[in-house]
Design a protein around this motif. Sequence first.
Motif, PDB file in Angstrom:
ATOM      1  N   PHE A 107      42.077  64.503  46.096  1.00  0.00           N
ATOM      2  CA  PHE A 107      42.797  63.240  45.918  1.00  0.00           C
ATOM      3  C   PHE A 107      41.824  62.070  45.792  1.00  0.00           C
ATOM      4  O   PHE A 107      42.058  61.146  45.002  1.00  0.00           O
ATOM      5  N   LEU A 108      40.734  62.126  46.538  1.00  0.00           N
ATOM      6  CA  LEU A 108      39.710  61.089  46.415  1.00  0.00           C
ATOM      7  C   LEU A 108      39.105  61.105  45.016  1.00  0.00           C
ATOM      8  O   LEU A 108      38.844  60.051  44.420  1.00  0.00           O
ATOM      9  N   GLN A 109      38.920  62.289  44.478  1.00  0.00           N
ATOM     10  CA  GLN A 109      38.408  62.412  43.109  1.00  0.00           C
ATOM     11  C   GLN A 109      39.421  61.866  42.106  1.00  0.00           C
ATOM     12  O   GLN A 109      39.044  61.222  41.114  1.00  0.00           O
ATOM     13  N   LEU A 110      40.710  62.108  42.356  1.00  0.00           N
ATOM     14  CA  LEU A 110      41.750  61.575  41.472  1.00  0.00           C
ATOM     15  C   LEU A 110      41.737  60.051  41.491  1.00  0.00           C
ATOM     16  O   LEU A 110      41.916  59.411  40.447  1.00  0.00           O
ATOM     17  N   ARG A 111      41.546  59.477  42.650  1.00  0.00           N
ATOM     18  CA  ARG A 111      41.468  58.013  42.720  1.00  0.00           C
ATOM     19  C   ARG A 111      40.293  57.499  41.888  1.00  0.00           C
ATOM     20  O   ARG A 111      40.397  56.480  41.221  1.00  0.00           O
ATOM     21  N   LYS A 112      39.162  58.221  41.942  1.00  0.00           N
ATOM     22  CA  LYS A 112      37.995  57.826  41.151  1.00  0.00           C
ATOM     23  C   LYS A 112      38.328  57.879  39.657  1.00  0.00           C
ATOM     24  O   LYS A 112      37.922  56.994  38.882  1.00  0.00           O
ATOM     25  N   ILE A 113      39.081  58.889  39.255  1.00  0.00           N
ATOM     26  CA  ILE A 113      39.507  58.989  37.856  1.00  0.00           C
ATOM     27  C   ILE A 113      40.364  57.791  37.473  1.00  0.00           C
ATOM     28  O   ILE A 113      40.193  57.191  36.408  1.00  0.00           O
ATOM     29  N   ALA A 114      41.307  57.422  38.352  1.00  0.00           N
ATOM     30  CA  ALA A 114      42.177  56.269  38.096  1.00  0.00           C
ATOM     31  C   ALA A 114      41.362  54.989  37.974  1.00  0.00           C
ATOM     32  O   ALA A 114      41.642  54.136  37.116  1.00  0.00           O
ATOM     33  N   GLU A 115      40.355  54.837  38.812  1.00  0.00           N
ATOM     34  CA  GLU A 115      39.500  53.654  38.746  1.00  0.00           C
ATOM     35  C   GLU A 115      38.697  53.631  37.449  1.00  0.00           C
ATOM     36  O   GLU A 115      38.563  52.589  36.796  1.00  0.00           O
ATOM     37  N   ASP A 116      38.178  54.783  37.047  1.00  0.00           N
ATOM     38  CA  ASP A 116      37.408  54.873  35.795  1.00  0.00           C
ATOM     39  C   ASP A 116      38.277  54.583  34.579  1.00  0.00           C
ATOM     40  O   ASP A 116      37.782  54.091  33.553  1.00  0.00           O
ATOM     41  N   MET A 117      39.582  54.887  34.684  1.00  0.00           N
ATOM     42  CA  MET A 117      40.517  54.623  33.586  1.00  0.00           C
ATOM     43  C   MET A 117      41.050  53.187  33.613  1.00  0.00           C
ATOM     44  O   MET A 117      41.893  52.826  32.796  1.00  0.00           O
ATOM     45  N   ASP A 118      40.582  52.384  34.573  1.00  0.00           N
ATOM     46  CA  ASP A 118      41.028  50.990  34.739  1.00  0.00           C
ATOM     47  C   ASP A 118      42.517  50.890  35.043  1.00  0.00           C
ATOM     48  O   ASP A 118      43.183  49.910  34.654  1.00  0.00           O
ATOM     49  N   LEU A 119      43.052  51.873  35.744  1.00  0.00           N
ATOM     50  CA  LEU A 119      44.483  51.876  36.030  1.00  0.00           C
ATOM     51  C   LEU A 119      44.863  50.927  37.158  1.00  0.00           C
ATOM     52  O   LEU A 119      46.055  50.701  37.404  1.00  0.00           O
ATOM     53  N   PHE A 120      43.862  50.381  37.850  1.00  0.00           N
ATOM     54  CA  PHE A 120      44.151  49.382  38.872  1.00  0.00           C
ATOM     55  C   PHE A 120      44.011  47.964  38.313  1.00  0.00           C
ATOM     56  O   PHE A 120      44.134  46.991  39.058  1.00  0.00           O
ATOM     57  N   LYS A 121      43.787  47.876  37.010  1.00  0.00           N
ATOM     58  CA  LYS A 121      43.646  46.574  36.352  1.00  0.00           C
ATOM     59  C   LYS A 121      45.002  46.127  35.816  1.00  0.00           C
ATOM     60  O   LYS A 121      45.593  46.789  34.972  1.00  0.00           O
ATOM     61  N   PRO A 122      45.533  45.009  36.299  1.00  0.00           N
ATOM     62  CA  PRO A 122      46.869  44.550  35.868  1.00  0.00           C
ATOM     63  C   PRO A 122      46.832  43.884  34.501  1.00  0.00           C
ATOM     64  O   PRO A 122      45.808  43.338  34.078  1.00  0.00           O
ATOM     65  N   SER A 123      47.967  43.939  33.825  1.00  0.00           N
ATOM     66  CA  SER A 123      48.131  43.248  32.547  1.00  0.00           C
ATOM     67  C   SER A 123      48.758  41.877  32.816  1.00  0.00           C
ATOM     68  O   SER A 123      49.899  41.800  33.292  1.00  0.00           O
ATOM     69  N   LYS A 124      48.035  40.825  32.489  1.00  0.00           N
ATOM     70  CA  LYS A 124      48.556  39.475  32.699  1.00  0.00           C
ATOM     71  C   LYS A 124      49.772  39.219  31.808  1.00  0.00           C
ATOM     72  O   LYS A 124      50.710  38.529  32.216  1.00  0.00           O
ATOM     73  N   VAL A 125      49.745  39.779  30.611  1.00  0.00           N
ATOM     74  CA  VAL A 125      50.872  39.608  29.685  1.00  0.00           C
ATOM     75  C   VAL A 125      52.118  40.254  30.262  1.00  0.00           C
ATOM     76  O   VAL A 125      53.211  39.674  30.257  1.00  0.00           O
ATOM     77  N   PHE A 126      51.974  41.480  30.771  1.00  0.00           N
ATOM     78  CA  PHE A 126      53.116  42.207  31.318  1.00  0.00           C
ATOM     79  C   PHE A 126      53.769  41.429  32.450  1.00  0.00           C
ATOM     80  O   PHE A 126      54.993  41.209  32.447  1.00  0.00           O
ATOM     81  N   PHE A 127      52.985  40.994  33.423  1.00  0.00           N
ATOM     82  CA  PHE A 127      53.574  40.316  34.574  1.00  0.00           C
ATOM     83  C   PHE A 127      54.048  38.905  34.241  1.00  0.00           C
ATOM     84  O   PHE A 127      54.982  38.401  34.876  1.00  0.00           O
TER      85      PHE A 127
END
Length: 439
Positions: free
Chosen positions: A105-125
Amino acid sequence: MGRGGRSGEEIDRQIPWDEIKKHNTRTDRWIVIEDKVYNVSEWAKKHPGGSAIMGHYAGQDASEAFREFHKDKLKVSKYMAPICIGNVVPKASADLDEEEIKKDFLQLRKIAEDMDLFKPSKVFFSLIVGHLIFFEILAYMTLYYFGTGWIPTMFSVLFYTIVQAEAGWSQHDFGHLSVFKSVKWNKILHSFVMNFLKGASVSWWQHLHNQHHSKPNIINKDPDVRLEKVFVLGKEIPKRVAENKNNIMPYNWQHRYFFLIGPPLLFPVFFQMMVFKHPISRKNWLDVFIMCTFYLKVLILYTPFYGVLGTCLYYFVVRCLESHWFVWVSQSNHIPMDIEDDKERPWLALQLNATCDVEKSHFNDWFTGHLNFQIEHHCFPTMPRHNLYKIAPYVQSLCKKHGIEYKCKTLAGAFSDIVKSLKHSGEIWYAHYQSYHYK
């Protein structure tokens, strides 16, 4: 042992798990994070996420929960250093399967971070908040231009219900700090949406929701499975309630009276009381003040159309409709799942045991505020909701690897399962009540 603070000797102190587990009371709490032991007995009162979470993890390893709740771990670490009291002695016989799940699961989180999935879209919000304001204006302007006949009133109520329901999903984004990098700006927008657009309490929501995420569907820890003696949920709670002679409800009928007192009344009655009771009891006057601006706004805008009593009725109808919307969506992901005592499961297993998904579609995404991806949201609570579907295939793959069931339902199927689970729990209560009291 003192409460908080540390000496030079304590820094290198080796503390066995048997000792750590003894410190799990309201006044004596130790937790473990990344193999470090912290005495949070006093500091828990200052914890921004509430002291209850500290209690839920007292005597336990909170590493995974800490990682998922905190975006800026370096900043948080400076508050932790003074309360570190030593290092945990590794368990003699660690559960290899659990350790492997945590590692993956820690490795999966690293994958999510590398994919920029914790980066919000200003347009969306921006569009999300914009559409709330649009429907709020539309609700008022419909009455302003077309009068207060039945048809304009129905449309106005519909528009304002959309505002309230969708604001509930939007405040959830800010509350999870998933929109801005700055905690400050998340809190400001959270207050704007929750207090001013919804007329609800930020502190009340945080108090309940943080506990829910830390220990979902865990008896005596998740407040969402404590339903004020009106419903019994899961398999264990019905048995325990049946053994109590103070049973006040015919729980074997709860799948029927749910339609009368569940969706219609949760918001306009119970929540309406609690949004004021909680902040007032804790003297959070700013929370109360900003909430009051919402009610003042409603009276100023709608009293010229309906008078005071008519405006109250308008508001009550909106809250009833919103309550239906919220209850069916929120409960579809949790009530049909397992509800149990705390077994200290790894984060992934803990969340999958308590949550399920609903199929993706443009309507489902909007209607549920992307909480149709409840599994992914619970795994990564700070991830912006528009990215949850992207991580879903990876979560599914990890669950398959470790034999953890991943449930995804149709929207209708998820709603149907609420009633089925209530019926099943009610039957368990009735059978246990009969056997226990009429031996």
